[in-house]
Design a protein around this motif. Sequence first.
Motif, mmCIF file in Angstrom:
data_model
loop_
_atom_site.group_PDB
_atom_site.id
_atom_site.type_symbol
_atom_site.label_atom_id
_atom_site.label_comp_id
_atom_site.label_asym_id
_atom_site.label_seq_id
_atom_site.Cartn_x
_atom_site.Cartn_y
_atom_site.Cartn_z
ATOM 1 N N ASP A 1 0.825 -1.196 0.000
ATOM 2 C CA ASP A 1 0.000 0.000 0.000
ATOM 3 C C ASP A 1 0.865 1.254 0.000
ATOM 4 O O ASP A 1 0.632 2.205 0.713
ATOM 5 N N GLU B 1 -14.882 2.190 2.112
ATOM 6 C CA GLU B 1 -13.908 1.214 2.597
ATOM 7 C C GLU B 1 -13.540 1.461 4.062
ATOM 8 O O GLU B 1 -13.603 0.551 4.895
ATOM 9 N N GLU C 1 -7.848 -2.000 8.628
ATOM 10 C CA GLU C 1 -8.308 -3.142 7.841
ATOM 11 C C GLU C 1 -8.614 -2.759 6.389
ATOM 12 O O GLU C 1 -8.610 -3.608 5.508
ATOM 13 N N SER D 1 -8.001 -1.172 2.659
ATOM 14 C CA SER D 1 -6.824 -1.300 1.794
ATOM 15 C C SER D 1 -6.990 -0.498 0.519
ATOM 16 O O SER D 1 -8.109 -0.155 0.108
ATOM 17 N N SER E 1 -6.310 -1.676 -2.423
ATOM 18 C CA SER E 1 -6.952 -2.560 -3.399
ATOM 19 C C SER E 1 -8.463 -2.559 -3.216
ATOM 20 O O SER E 1 -9.223 -2.607 -4.187
ATOM 21 N N LYS F 1 -2.037 4.947 1.416
ATOM 22 C CA LYS F 1 -3.303 4.824 2.141
ATOM 23 C C LYS F 1 -3.446 5.970 3.140
ATOM 24 O O LYS F 1 -4.538 6.518 3.296
#
Length: 204
Positions: free
Chosen positions: A3, A32, A40, A42, A44, A64
């Motif tokens: 990340d 998210e 937790e 991400s 992705s 992130k």
Amino acid sequence: MADSAPIKDDKTPRTARGERTRRALLSAAAEEFGEKGFHEGSISGITRRAGCALGSFYTYFASKDDIFRALVADMSSQVRDHVAPRIAQARDGIDAERLGLLSFLEFARAHKEIYRIIDEAEFVDQAAYRAHYENTAARMAARLAKAAAQGDVVDDVGEVHAWAIMGMNVFLGLRYGVWDDSRPAEEVAAIANALIERGIGTQR
């Protein structure tokens, strides 16, 4: 999948399409982080929700942490932009606080994830967390100063009053916006506004 990626100097969108992509990523990040929390969540997961390639993420955000920081600022701006037009319709300075709380309750009910995101910012990015509340309180203090100049509230209103009212609004938003939104927002705002009117209104 890592990340992180090399930080680029300028990630400001240069086209309308780029701005739409950045907005889609921020909206996906709200989902998210609101659902999973910062740790937790991400990159992705964000790109999957946004329907974007991983490379598109790094076009606009370095990490992130970077998108979380941008998200906190963005949500703070969304609240401001949602509340301001309603406040502009107020009859006077006291009514402005009623409309401010009412519109915030409506926003919180539509964006329940805001509380988890802002609360996590205290531990993930203290500067963003503090800026959110300091900027909100500053706008409220300016509003109260204007109300005092108009004779709607007592002359000695100041920063403490602004933080006190903001604190009340934050917890009312949590109780009646996130935990239970069944009570009419207008009723909650009216009850809270009566406290303000009796406390700092000139017609006490």
